[in-house]
Design a protein around this motif. Structure first.
Motif, mmCIF file in Angstrom:
data_model
loop_
_atom_site.group_PDB
_atom_site.id
_atom_site.type_symbol
_atom_site.label_atom_id
_atom_site.label_comp_id
_atom_site.label_asym_id
_atom_site.label_seq_id
_atom_site.Cartn_x
_atom_site.Cartn_y
_atom_site.Cartn_z
ATOM 1 N N GLN A 185 -0.107 3.611 7.157
ATOM 2 C CA GLN A 185 -1.209 2.682 7.365
ATOM 3 C C GLN A 185 -1.223 1.599 6.299
ATOM 4 O O GLN A 185 -1.340 0.407 6.572
ATOM 5 C CB GLN A 185 -2.518 3.488 7.294
ATOM 6 C CG GLN A 185 -3.716 2.792 7.863
ATOM 7 C CD GLN A 185 -3.596 2.673 9.374
ATOM 8 O OE1 GLN A 185 -2.842 3.424 9.997
ATOM 9 N NE2 GLN A 185 -4.287 1.708 9.944
ATOM 10 N N SER A 186 -1.080 2.054 5.068
ATOM 11 C CA SER A 186 -1.220 1.152 3.948
ATOM 12 C C SER A 186 -0.058 0.157 3.852
ATOM 13 O O SER A 186 -0.241 -1.003 3.472
ATOM 14 C CB SER A 186 -1.432 2.000 2.695
ATOM 15 O OG SER A 186 -0.687 1.541 1.652
ATOM 16 N N LEU A 187 1.132 0.602 4.249
ATOM 17 C CA LEU A 187 2.267 -0.325 4.275
ATOM 18 C C LEU A 187 2.012 -1.436 5.295
ATOM 19 O O LEU A 187 2.296 -2.616 5.052
ATOM 20 C CB LEU A 187 3.566 0.411 4.645
ATOM 21 C CG LEU A 187 4.201 1.267 3.558
ATOM 22 C CD1 LEU A 187 5.403 2.011 4.123
ATOM 23 C CD2 LEU A 187 4.616 0.417 2.375
ATOM 24 N N PHE A 188 1.479 -1.038 6.436
ATOM 25 C CA PHE A 188 1.194 -2.013 7.473
ATOM 26 C C PHE A 188 0.130 -3.007 7.016
ATOM 27 O O PHE A 188 0.290 -4.219 7.167
ATOM 28 C CB PHE A 188 0.744 -1.307 8.762
ATOM 29 C CG PHE A 188 0.465 -2.250 9.897
ATOM 30 C CD1 PHE A 188 1.488 -3.016 10.444
ATOM 31 C CD2 PHE A 188 -0.817 -2.390 10.406
ATOM 32 C CE1 PHE A 188 1.240 -3.898 11.492
ATOM 33 C CE2 PHE A 188 -1.073 -3.273 11.450
ATOM 34 C CZ PHE A 188 -0.050 -4.032 11.991
ATOM 35 N N GLU A 189 -0.921 -2.477 6.410
ATOM 36 C CA GLU A 189 -1.998 -3.363 5.951
ATOM 37 C C GLU A 189 -1.511 -4.325 4.875
ATOM 38 O O GLU A 189 -1.861 -5.504 4.863
ATOM 39 C CB GLU A 189 -3.183 -2.528 5.428
ATOM 40 C CG GLU A 189 -4.028 -1.982 6.569
ATOM 41 C CD GLU A 189 -4.932 -0.827 6.149
ATOM 42 O OE1 GLU A 189 -5.117 -0.635 4.918
ATOM 43 O OE2 GLU A 189 -5.428 -0.127 7.045
ATOM 44 N N LYS A 190 -0.699 -3.792 3.987
ATOM 45 C CA LYS A 190 -0.165 -4.636 2.916
ATOM 46 C C LYS A 190 0.700 -5.749 3.515
ATOM 47 O O LYS A 190 0.623 -6.902 3.091
ATOM 48 C CB LYS A 190 0.657 -3.759 1.966
ATOM 49 C CG LYS A 190 0.967 -4.399 0.642
ATOM 50 C CD LYS A 190 1.625 -3.384 -0.289
ATOM 51 C CE LYS A 190 2.488 -4.096 -1.314
ATOM 52 N NZ LYS A 190 3.512 -3.218 -1.888
#
Length: 492
Positions: free
Chosen positions: A403-408
Motif C-alpha cells: 500500500q505504502s509503496l503505491f501511495e508514495k
RNA sequence: CGGGGUGUAGCGCAGCCCGGUUAGCGCAUCUGCUUUGGGAGCAGAGGGUCGCAGGUUCGAAUCCUGCCACCCCGACCA
C-alpha cells in the motif's frame, strides 16, 4: 561491497544499472543489445506472468503459441505495419554453416533459403494469416488468444529491461464480429494492465490514447498506460491496440454474418513485456538497491538466524524453522537463510540490495524475550516485535508495504505533474521539474512535432479520464481551440 | 549512424602522456585459526590472451593504424 551503488542524484542511468547488477537481475550478453536474465530477475517475471495470466484466463482468453519465424512476404501485407517494423527486423537467409579450409566456419552459400524468414518483431501477420483459415462464420467468433513468447527488434540503442533487441512479453490477439466488441476488448485489456500495474506493481499509471505519430504500426487506435519514473521521465508500460479491420483486410479474413453477408473481422492486440521489470526498478528502488512490492517479490520474507555457539545455533535454528514453516503455511513466500559461510551483517546487506520486503533476525536475545527483529525494506525501519501472532503481523506489514509503496509512487507522480497554459511555462517546468506537463493541444501533428523538436517532450497520451472539470482551452503554441489537456513528457 | 567517454584478474581501479626486469592495488575467491545482533580479524595461497588484429622497435599495457564491445548524449522505438 567494494563498489557501491551510484546514487540516483549523481547519475540516474548509472544507478539503474548498478541496481540491476547488485540485485543480480540481469547482465549484458556477448551479443550487443541482448540480455541474460538472471534467476532473481526471471523470478520477478514469473510472478508477473502468473498474475497476468490469471487475469487473461479469467476474462476468457486462452494461451497458444505461434512460431518465431515469419515468411518475409507476410510482413509486406499490411502497409503501415511494414513501415513500422521493416527497419528493425532480423532476417534469416541461410540454413547452415560449413567449415572452409581457409576461412574456418562460414555460412554455406548453397543453403540460401527460397524465401527469407523474419524473426518476429510481433506476431500480427502470422496470427492473421492463421485466423483467416480459422474463421468462416460469425459462429467462429470471437477468438481470444494470448501468447507468451520472445520477439526481436533490431534496436540501435538498448538498455537492460527497458529496451533490448530480444525481449520476453505476451501478445494477445483477438478477433471479433463487431467494431463495438473489439473496442470493448481493447479497453478491457487496457484496464487489466492498469489494474496489474497499480495493484501488483504498485505503480500508478495514466490510461490514455496515443496520437497518430505514436500509434502502433497498423493500428487504428493505440491505448496505453504511462508511468512516471523517479527521474521525471515517462515510461510506456503497456499497450492495447484497436486494429480495426486493417489486418483482416491485409490477410483476407472475412466471416459470414447473421445476414448472410461477407464481412471483415475486427481485431485487437495488446502486450506487456519484461520492460515492466525496468519500470518496477525505476519507480520504487533507492540508493541502497532494489525495492520490491510484496505481491511480486520472489521472496517476501527472509529470516536471518544469529548465534554465537553451537548451543545457541541449535535453539535459534529450531525456532527459525518453526517460524518460516508457519509463514509458508500461511502462503507467504518465506526463506530461512541458514548459510554458515556468511555472517548476519553480510546477509542483511545482501537482502537489502535485492529488495526483499521484510527481513527477520532471530538471535538468543529474542529467544529469551519472546521477540524477533522485523526490518522493512521500503522504510528501512526495524523494530522488535512479539513472537506471538507473528504470522498475522507479517501479513499486515506486507499489505502495508504494498500500500505504502503505491501511495508514495502516487505522491511522487503528483509532484511531477504540472498544468501549464503557456509555452514558456511548459519549457520552464520541463527543465526544472520534468515529469508530466499537462497542456492544451490543438490536435495537429505540426504543434506536436514542433514541441518534440524543441523540447524533446512528446505527447505521452490523451488521457481517458478527464483532467479538468472544464476541458476547454487553447493550444499553447498555435492558440487554436483544444478539446482538453494532454500529457507531455520526456520518455524512455 | 553522428558526437563524447571507457576497455588492464570475478568486480572496481592505478600504471599509458615520457616504451625497459617477475604488470600492481582494493574488494571478491581458496586454506587454516579466531569470529557471528549491520558487509569480521590475522596468516598464507590461487587467479592476467593488459578488448581484438596488424604495425613501429632490440624491447609495447604504454607509440601508430584498423576493428570490436560497453556507457553517456542525439536520430528510431515496447
Amino acid at each position: 561491497m567494494a563498489d557501491a551503488i551510484t546514487s540516483r542524484e549523481t547519475d540516474y542511468s548509472q544507478w539503474y544499472q548498478d541496481v540491476i547488477r547488485h540485485a543480480k537481475l540481469a547482465e549484458h550478453s556477448p551479443v550487443r543489445g541482448c540480455m541474460i536474465i538472471r534467476p532473481n530477475g526471471y523470478a520477478i517475471w514469473e510472478n508477473m506472468q502468473a498474475a497476468l495470466d490469471k487475469m487473461f484466463k479469467d476474462t476468457g482468453h486462452q494461451n497458444a503459441y505461434f512460431p518465431i519465424f515469419i515468411p518475409q512476404s507476410f510482413l509486406a501485407r499490411e502497409a503501415a505495419h511494414v513501415d513500422g517494423f521493416a527497419k528493425e527486423c532480423a532476417v534469416v537467409t541461410h540454413s547452415r554453416l560449413i567449415v572452409d579450409d581457409e576461412k574456418g566456419l562460414i555460412v554455406d552459400p548453397d543453403s540460401r533459403l527460397e524465401e527469407n524468414l523474419i524473426v518476429r518483431p510481433t506476431s500480427e501477420t502470422i496470427v492473421w494469416d492463421t485466423y483467416s483459415r480459422w474463421i468462416q462464420s460469425w459462429r467462429d467468433l470471437p477468438i481470444l488468444i494470448n501468447s507468451w513468447n520472445n520477439v526481436v527488434r533490431w534496436e540501435m540503442r538498448t538498455r537492460l529491461f527497458l529496451r533490448t533487441m530480444e525481449f520476453l512479453w505476451q501478445e494477445g490477439h483477438t478477433a471479433h464480429a463487431t467494431r463495438e466488441e473489439a473496442m470493448e476488448e481493447t479497453l478491457q485489456m487496457l484496464d487489466i494492465y492498469a489494474t496489474f500495474a497499480e495493484e501488483f506493481m504498485a505503480v500508478p499509471v495514466i490510461k490514455g490514447v496515443k496520437t497518430a505519430s505514436e500509434r502502433f504500426a497498423g493500428a487504428v487506435e493505440t491505448y496505453c498506460i504511462e508511468a512516471m519514473m523517479q527521474d521525471g521521465k515517462s515510461l510506456q508500460a503497456g499497450t492495447s491496440h484497436f486494429l480495426g479491420q486493417n489486418f483482416a483486410k491485409a490477410f483476407n479474413c472475412q466471416f459470414q454474418n447473421k445476414n448472410n453477408e461477407q464481412e471483415y473481422v475486427w481485431a485487437t492486440s495488446w502486450g506487456v513485456s519484461t520492460r515492466l521489470i525496468g519500470a518496477l526498478i525505476m519507480v520504487h528502488s533507492d540508493d541502497q538497491g532494489l525495492v520490491l512490492p510484496p505481491r511480486l517479490a520472489p521472496t517476501q520474507v527472509v529470516l536471518v538466524p544469529i548465534y554465537r555457539n553451537d548451543e545457541d545455533r541449535d535453539r535459534v535454528l529450531t525456532e527459525a524453522r518453526q517460524i518460516v514453516g508457519d509463514l509458508l503455511e500461511a502462503g507467504i513466500r518465506a526463506h530461512l537463510d541458514a548459510r554458515e559461510a556468511y555472517r548476519p551483517g553480510w546477509k542483511f546487506n545482501e537482502y537489502e540490495v535485492q529488495g526483499v520486503p521484510i527481513r527477520l533476525a532471530l538471535g538468543p536475545r529474542d529467544l529469551k524475550n519472546g521477540t524477533i527483529e522485523l526490518a522493512r525494506r521500503d522504510t528501512r525501519e526495524k523494530e522488535g516485535v512479539p513472537r506471538d501472532g507473528l504470522t498475522k503481523r507479517i501479513e499486515s506489514v506486507l499489505f502495508d508495504i504494498q500500500q505504502s509503496l503505491f501511495e508514495k509512487a502516487c505522491a511522487f507522480r503528483d509532484s511531477k505533474t504540472t498544468s501549464v497554459d503557456s509555452y514558456d511555462d511548459f519549457k520552464t517546468v520541463l527543465e526544472e521539474n520534468g515529469g508530466f506537463v499537462l497542456a492544451h493541444w490543438d490536435g495537429t501533428e505540426e504543434t506536436e512535432a514542433q514541441i518534440k523538436k524543441e523540447t524533446k517532450a512528446t505527447i505521452r497520451c490523451i488521457p481517458l479520464d478527464p483532467i479538468d472539470a472544464d476541458d476547454s482551452g487553447v493550444d499553447i503554441i498555435s492558440g487554436a481551440p483544444s478539446a482538453g489537456r494532454v500529457y507531455f513528457a520526456r520518455s524512455y
